[in-house]
Design an enzyme around this catalytic site. Sequence first.
Site, PDB file in Angstrom:
ATOM      1  N   HIS A 151      -2.918  -6.804   5.601  1.00 48.00           N
ATOM      2  CA  HIS A 151      -2.737  -5.975   4.397  1.00 48.00           C
ATOM      3  C   HIS A 151      -2.050  -4.685   4.815  1.00 48.00           C
ATOM      4  O   HIS A 151      -2.626  -3.947   5.607  1.00 48.00           O
ATOM      5  CB  HIS A 151      -4.095  -5.681   3.785  1.00 48.00           C
ATOM      6  CG  HIS A 151      -4.062  -4.696   2.660  1.00 48.00           C
ATOM      7  ND1 HIS A 151      -3.705  -5.040   1.390  1.00 48.00           N
ATOM      8  CD2 HIS A 151      -4.344  -3.373   2.613  1.00 48.00           C
ATOM      9  CE1 HIS A 151      -3.781  -3.979   0.598  1.00 48.00           C
ATOM     10  NE2 HIS A 151      -4.162  -2.955   1.312  1.00 48.00           N
ATOM     11  N   TRP A 201     -14.426  -3.549  -0.094  1.00 48.22           N
ATOM     12  CA  TRP A 201     -13.574  -2.452   0.393  1.00 48.22           C
ATOM     13  C   TRP A 201     -14.385  -1.308   0.988  1.00 48.22           C
ATOM     14  O   TRP A 201     -14.358  -0.175   0.493  1.00 48.22           O
ATOM     15  CB  TRP A 201     -12.651  -1.963  -0.736  1.00 48.22           C
ATOM     16  CG  TRP A 201     -11.359  -1.408  -0.194  1.00 48.22           C
ATOM     17  CD1 TRP A 201     -10.918  -0.115  -0.269  1.00 48.22           C
ATOM     18  CD2 TRP A 201     -10.327  -2.135   0.506  1.00 48.22           C
ATOM     19  NE1 TRP A 201      -9.697   0.012   0.350  1.00 48.22           N
ATOM     20  CE2 TRP A 201      -9.310  -1.217   0.826  1.00 48.22           C
ATOM     21  CE3 TRP A 201     -10.176  -3.469   0.893  1.00 48.22           C
ATOM     22  CZ2 TRP A 201      -8.145  -1.583   1.518  1.00 48.22           C
ATOM     23  CZ3 TRP A 201      -9.029  -3.835   1.572  1.00 48.22           C
ATOM     24  CH2 TRP A 201      -8.028  -2.893   1.874  1.00 48.22           C
ATOM     25  N   LYS A 244      -0.647  -1.051   7.689  1.00 47.18           N
ATOM     26  CA  LYS A 244       0.373  -0.711   6.692  1.00 47.18           C
ATOM     27  C   LYS A 244       1.589  -0.136   7.424  1.00 47.18           C
ATOM     28  O   LYS A 244       1.508   0.321   8.568  1.00 47.18           O
ATOM     29  CB  LYS A 244      -0.194   0.291   5.682  1.00 47.18           C
ATOM     30  CG  LYS A 244      -1.293  -0.336   4.795  1.00 47.18           C
ATOM     31  CD  LYS A 244      -2.045   0.686   3.957  1.00 47.18           C
ATOM     32  CE  LYS A 244      -3.123   0.010   3.109  1.00 47.18           C
ATOM     33  NZ  LYS A 244      -4.084   0.961   2.519  1.00 47.18           N
ATOM     34  N   GLU A 290     -10.402  -6.421  -2.724  1.00 48.72           N
ATOM     35  CA  GLU A 290     -10.795  -5.045  -2.367  1.00 48.72           C
ATOM     36  C   GLU A 290     -12.012  -4.635  -3.184  1.00 48.72           C
ATOM     37  O   GLU A 290     -12.066  -3.526  -3.738  1.00 48.72           O
ATOM     38  CB  GLU A 290      -9.625  -4.081  -2.613  1.00 48.72           C
ATOM     39  CG  GLU A 290      -8.360  -4.465  -1.861  1.00 48.72           C
ATOM     40  CD  GLU A 290      -7.184  -3.520  -2.088  1.00 48.72           C
ATOM     41  OE1 GLU A 290      -7.364  -2.411  -2.608  1.00 48.72           O
ATOM     42  OE2 GLU A 290      -6.059  -3.913  -1.722  1.00 48.72           O
ATOM     43  N   ASN A 308       2.435  -5.291  -1.931  1.00 52.01           N
ATOM     44  CA  ASN A 308       1.229  -4.856  -2.622  1.00 52.01           C
ATOM     45  C   ASN A 308       1.618  -4.012  -3.831  1.00 52.01           C
ATOM     46  O   ASN A 308       2.461  -3.120  -3.723  1.00 52.01           O
ATOM     47  CB  ASN A 308       0.416  -4.018  -1.622  1.00 52.01           C
ATOM     48  CG  ASN A 308      -0.980  -3.666  -2.089  1.00 52.01           C
ATOM     49  OD1 ASN A 308      -1.625  -4.454  -2.787  1.00 52.01           O
ATOM     50  ND2 ASN A 308      -1.460  -2.499  -1.687  1.00 52.01           N
ATOM     51  N   GLU A 309       1.034  -4.320  -4.980  1.00 53.70           N
ATOM     52  CA  GLU A 309       1.198  -3.480  -6.181  1.00 53.70           C
ATOM     53  C   GLU A 309       2.651  -3.307  -6.600  1.00 53.70           C
ATOM     54  O   GLU A 309       3.111  -2.193  -6.851  1.00 53.70           O
ATOM     55  CB  GLU A 309       0.553  -2.104  -5.969  1.00 53.70           C
ATOM     56  CG  GLU A 309      -0.914  -2.183  -5.582  1.00 53.70           C
ATOM     57  CD  GLU A 309      -1.562  -0.821  -5.348  1.00 53.70           C
ATOM     58  OE1 GLU A 309      -0.865   0.205  -5.394  1.00 53.70           O
ATOM     59  OE2 GLU A 309      -2.777  -0.804  -5.107  1.00 53.70           O
TER      60      GLU A 309
HETATM   61  C1  XIL Z   1      -6.677   2.791   0.502  1.00 55.08           C
HETATM   62  C2  XIL Z   1      -7.598   2.997   1.677  1.00 55.08           C
HETATM   63  O1  XIL Z   1      -8.915   2.662   1.291  1.00 55.08           O
HETATM   64  C3  XIL Z   1      -7.540   4.416   2.137  1.00 55.08           C
HETATM   65  O2  XIL Z   1      -8.296   4.570   3.321  1.00 55.08           O
HETATM   66  C4  XIL Z   1      -6.086   4.790   2.385  1.00 55.08           C
HETATM   67  O3  XIL Z   1      -6.024   6.121   2.727  1.00 55.08           O
HETATM   68  C5  XIL Z   1      -5.251   4.541   1.156  1.00 55.08           C
HETATM   69  O4  XIL Z   1      -5.369   3.207   0.794  1.00 55.08           O
HETATM   70  N1  XIL Z   1      -5.189  -0.388  -3.153  1.00 55.08           N
HETATM   71  C6  XIL Z   1      -4.885  -0.929  -1.943  1.00 55.08           C
HETATM   72  C7  XIL Z   1      -5.502  -0.376  -0.720  1.00 55.08           C
HETATM   73  O5  XIL Z   1      -4.197  -1.945  -1.881  1.00 55.08           O
HETATM   74  O6  XIL Z   1      -4.636  -0.469   0.381  1.00 55.08           O
HETATM   75  C8  XIL Z   1      -5.918   1.043  -0.910  1.00 55.08           C
HETATM   76  O7  XIL Z   1      -6.641   1.434   0.233  1.00 55.08           O
HETATM   77  C9  XIL Z   1      -6.748   1.205  -2.151  1.00 55.08           C
HETATM   78  C10 XIL Z   1      -5.967   0.809  -3.358  1.00 55.08           C
END
Ligand code: XIL
Length: 456
Positions: free
Chosen positions: A210, A413, A177, A366, A258-259
């Site tokens: 991702h 996930w 990220k 995930e 993302n999102e």
């Molecule tokens: C989460 C990870 O699992 C954590 O370790 C991190 O601290 C924060 O992100 N949606 C997503 C993921 O797209 O990247 C997120 O992952 C969970 C929610």
Amino acid sequence: MYNFKGLLFHLSISACLIGCSDEDDSPDIEFQAPIAIEATSIGEDGFTANWIEVLSADSYLLDVSAEEDFSAFVGNLQDVPTSGSSYKVSGLEDNTTYYYRLRAVAGSEVSAFSNSSQVRTAEMEEPFVPVDQPDIPLKDYADFPIGMAVQAGRMTALYDQRLSGEFTSLTAEYEMKMNIMYPSSDSFNFEQADAIVEYAEANDMQVHGHALIWHNATPSWVTNFSGTNQEFEQMVEDYITTVVTRYKGRVRSWDVVNEAIEDGNGQLRNSVFLQKMGADYVAKCHQWARNADPDVLLFYNDYNIEFDAQKQQAMLDLVDDFIDRGVPIDGVGFQMHISYNFPSKSQLESITGEVVNRGLMVHYSELDVRANPNGTLTQLNDTRAEEQGAKVEEVVSIFASIPTDQRFAITVWGLRDSDTWLIDFWGNPEWPLLFYDDFKPKPAHTGFLRGLGWQP
Ligand code: XIL
């Protein structure tokens, strides 16, 4: 501060001195006994005893007994000196009835006993002993990639055995990220990302990238960007180009933004990217990624699009607009942070079908399945573990019925239950994954196998 309590005690002594007759053998000073009230915080080995204080008291003496008539006391819980209006009693037997009572103390004077309050300690739960599951690698039964979210530092020893034994795709849980890879305007950090990609290559796995842009993993120097909007946009283009180029041919696919869709209103999320680049920023990011690697697969990834009608519509509108305008997009990632009892099979089928009908690939990106969505369980049990397995089977079988060339992957996930991000996120005990902490497969793993067509 004026000592009101002291004054009252003083008055009650004076009142007694005036009112008490010499013939009376009872103590000079009598003051009210406290009132024992209901215990709280009742656990397996104790509870909090509570009482209503007496104004003139300095302290209290507490008794705890398993006998209603206090003919014996528990351990040394007799005349335990305490103050305030509660006392935490511990070291008791589970599932046992106890009684407590108190006396108030003022100087050398001691009140009569309070009433006694009854309390039963909670029943000790039997420790959960999981039923052994078939230990068959998922990848032996899958004809599409099965992914795992990983952290660079974890991929050793037993973890490594399970990971490479079961899975064929990797996603970095957080190390690819922007906040990790581009921590400041003048430095990149690809150390962990490289380690993950190298592990994948050494183990014949694909890597799903991702995520290039995510509002929740944006470094603060970007959130508080000091330049112009044009400079901001150039910086984002350069970042995407640098990252996608670096992993060209090694990372098969990327979640680009993302999102991007807001909860509750279906609008684009009001992130720094929307603010500085305008509504077309998602399309621009896709184009820059494609320019950097013409073969890379590009995904729109989001949560709650499994069931939230407004978010689903917004996602489909975004996708349709991209297809109409020729903006590169290859698939949709459904995060699949779901629960053992929600959403329903038909909800999952219908939105998956919408994406399939548009000719796009599907990624369940995930997957985790909450076993304790209401927070009522303190440990997993057989029934819930089986229900969770049934949900996993349902999800996997829906995915397996997608036309072959549109099945991108199912990514889980986290490996073991204790690896899950959900415990921190929800603040409840949770067991949402496929393996117990000792790496043994759960019914959720068996459900995954069944969804892939495996039969005992
Ligand atoms: C989460 C990870 O699992 C954590 O370790 C991190 O601290 C924060 O992100 N949606 C997503 C993921 O797209 O990247 C997120 O992952 C969970 C929610």
